[in-house]
Design a protein around this motif. Structure first.
Motif, PDB file in Angstrom:
ATOM      1  N   THR A  14      -1.273  -4.677 -15.347  1.00  0.00           N
ATOM      2  CA  THR A  14      -0.732  -3.733 -15.014  1.00  0.00           C
ATOM      3  C   THR A  14      -0.820  -2.190 -15.754  1.00  0.00           C
ATOM      4  O   THR A  14      -0.451  -0.859 -15.349  1.00  0.00           O
ATOM      5  N   HIS A  42      -7.869  -9.633  -9.424  1.00  0.00           N
ATOM      6  CA  HIS A  42      -6.267 -10.757  -9.414  1.00  0.00           C
ATOM      7  C   HIS A  42      -7.199 -11.915  -8.324  1.00  0.00           C
ATOM      8  O   HIS A  42      -6.029 -12.278  -8.485  1.00  0.00           O
ATOM      9  N   HIS A  43      -7.566 -11.304  -6.991  1.00  0.00           N
ATOM     10  CA  HIS A  43      -7.468 -12.305  -6.630  1.00  0.00           C
ATOM     11  C   HIS A  43      -7.960 -13.706  -7.139  1.00  0.00           C
ATOM     12  O   HIS A  43      -6.949 -14.729  -7.208  1.00  0.00           O
ATOM     13  N   LEU A  80      -5.204 -14.891  -8.469  1.00  0.00           N
ATOM     14  CA  LEU A  80      -3.611 -16.030  -7.300  1.00  0.00           C
ATOM     15  C   LEU A  80      -4.488 -17.215  -7.367  1.00  0.00           C
ATOM     16  O   LEU A  80      -3.379 -17.812  -6.745  1.00  0.00           O
ATOM     17  N   HIS A  83       4.722 -17.729  -4.912  1.00  0.00           N
ATOM     18  CA  HIS A  83       5.506 -16.369  -4.563  1.00  0.00           C
ATOM     19  C   HIS A  83       5.990 -16.062  -6.004  1.00  0.00           C
ATOM     20  O   HIS A  83       5.567 -14.453  -6.287  1.00  0.00           O
ATOM     21  N   GLU A 136       2.537 -14.074  -6.436  1.00  0.00           N
ATOM     22  CA  GLU A 136       2.270 -12.782  -5.920  1.00  0.00           C
ATOM     23  C   GLU A 136       2.379 -11.750  -5.875  1.00  0.00           C
ATOM     24  O   GLU A 136       2.609 -10.600  -6.025  1.00  0.00           O
ATOM     25  N   GLU A 137       4.185 -11.788  -6.711  1.00  0.00           N
ATOM     26  CA  GLU A 137       5.250 -10.714  -6.162  1.00  0.00           C
ATOM     27  C   GLU A 137       4.473 -10.283  -7.969  1.00  0.00           C
ATOM     28  O   GLU A 137       4.865  -8.726  -7.975  1.00  0.00           O
ATOM     29  N   PHE A 143       1.567  -9.623  -9.389  1.00  0.00           N
ATOM     30  CA  PHE A 143       0.646  -8.518  -8.505  1.00  0.00           C
ATOM     31  C   PHE A 143       0.840  -7.807  -7.957  1.00  0.00           C
ATOM     32  O   PHE A 143      -0.351  -6.666  -7.414  1.00  0.00           O
ATOM     33  N   ALA A 144       1.585  -7.170  -6.823  1.00  0.00           N
ATOM     34  CA  ALA A 144       1.981  -6.855  -5.634  1.00  0.00           C
ATOM     35  C   ALA A 144       2.407  -5.369  -5.454  1.00  0.00           C
ATOM     36  O   ALA A 144       1.981  -4.563  -4.899  1.00  0.00           O
ATOM     37  N   HIS A 145       2.264  -5.287  -6.582  1.00  0.00           N
ATOM     38  CA  HIS A 145       2.440  -3.807  -7.189  1.00  0.00           C
ATOM     39  C   HIS A 145       0.838  -2.621  -7.660  1.00  0.00           C
ATOM     40  O   HIS A 145       1.272  -1.310  -7.477  1.00  0.00           O
ATOM     41  N   GLU A 201      -3.488  -1.790  -3.475  1.00  0.00           N
ATOM     42  CA  GLU A 201      -4.524  -1.896  -2.470  1.00  0.00           C
ATOM     43  C   GLU A 201      -6.064  -1.550  -2.719  1.00  0.00           C
ATOM     44  O   GLU A 201      -6.232  -0.629  -1.742  1.00  0.00           O
ATOM     45  N   GLN A 250      -7.138 -16.340   0.959  1.00  0.00           N
ATOM     46  CA  GLN A 250      -6.902 -15.063   0.492  1.00  0.00           C
ATOM     47  C   GLN A 250      -7.229 -13.828   2.206  1.00  0.00           C
ATOM     48  O   GLN A 250      -7.687 -12.481   2.778  1.00  0.00           O
TER      49      GLN A 250
END
Length: 230
Positions: free
Chosen positions: A95, A118-119, A122, A134, A137-138, A140-142, A145, A195
């Protein structure tokens, strides 16, 4: 007299390189960074030890302290802290890089080569029964892309032959033998493949490719997918 507004720069592109340990991620990321700058594309390389925040010594020092906590720590201390702690600590690290380095660079029109994205984290947490997938994943979701994910595919046995040595983390703390590394990394590889199916990545089987072939394929994708000629 009305002063004409300067148009906003075209946003930069984010190119990330992923794969299991020993796949050649850092080698390719560094070469792409140099080649893109040589070709006139303003580009920065961001890795797990990148702590410099442009033009801000205080923030750079803060980011460096967090990096020391996350990556430059005693292995015994790391294991004692537990998996949930390290998931959240890694999320904090990514972040900060995102907020202080990556987003400002992209907004200014600078391209970002991201090594150690970060892949892989995950993928590691997807095979960890102690932590909710879950949740992983959450947290790192922000993150931004990527415009292109380059996935270097190689089996763990071939990766080990390239590396020659490994850490306890690279076996998932499952043991110290070669087979522990191979079993764990092949499981991580399976998760990265899952992924890949969801993300439209550039997937390259690099087991029988030399560094020049890998680089040529990657730069071809930059030209074809992102119109960035190197």
């Amino acid at each position: 007299m009305k002063v004409a507004a300067h148009p906003a720069p075209t946003p930069g592109r984010e190119i990330t390189v992923t794969g299991i340990d020993g796949a050649g991620k850092s080698t390719l990321a560094a070469r792409l960074h140099q080649a893109m700058n040589n070709a006139g594309h303003r580009t920065i390389l961001v890795g797990k030890h990148s702590t410099e925040v442009p033009m801000d010594a205080a923030l750079s020092a803060y980011v460096d302290r967090l990096n020391a906590l996350v990556y430059r720590r005693d292995a015994r201390v790391a294991q004692a802290c537990g998996d949930h702690y390290w998931l959240l600590a890694l999320a904090a690290w990514y972040t900060l890089q995102e907020q202080l380095v990556i987003r400002p660079a992209l907004a200014a029109g600078t391209h970002v080569i991201l090594d150690n994205a970060h892949h892989k984290i995950l993928a590691r947490y997807a095979i960890n029964p102690e932590v909710s997938t879950h949740l992983a994943e959450e947290v790192f979701a922000h993150l931004t892309e990527p415009d292109l994910v380059i996935f270097l595919r190689i089996g763990a046995r071939e990766a080990l032959a390239r590396k020659g040595s490994f850490t306890s983390l690279e076996t998932g703390h499952s043991g110290s033998g070669d087979e522990h590394f191979i079993r764990y990394q092949d499981t991580v590889l399976d998760q990265l493949r899952e992924q890949e199916q969801r993300g439209g990545w550039l997937s390259m089987d690099v087991a029988d490719m030399d560094r020049d072939q890998v680089f040529k394929t990657a730069t071809g994708a930059l030209a074809n997918r992102l119109q960035l000629t190197v």
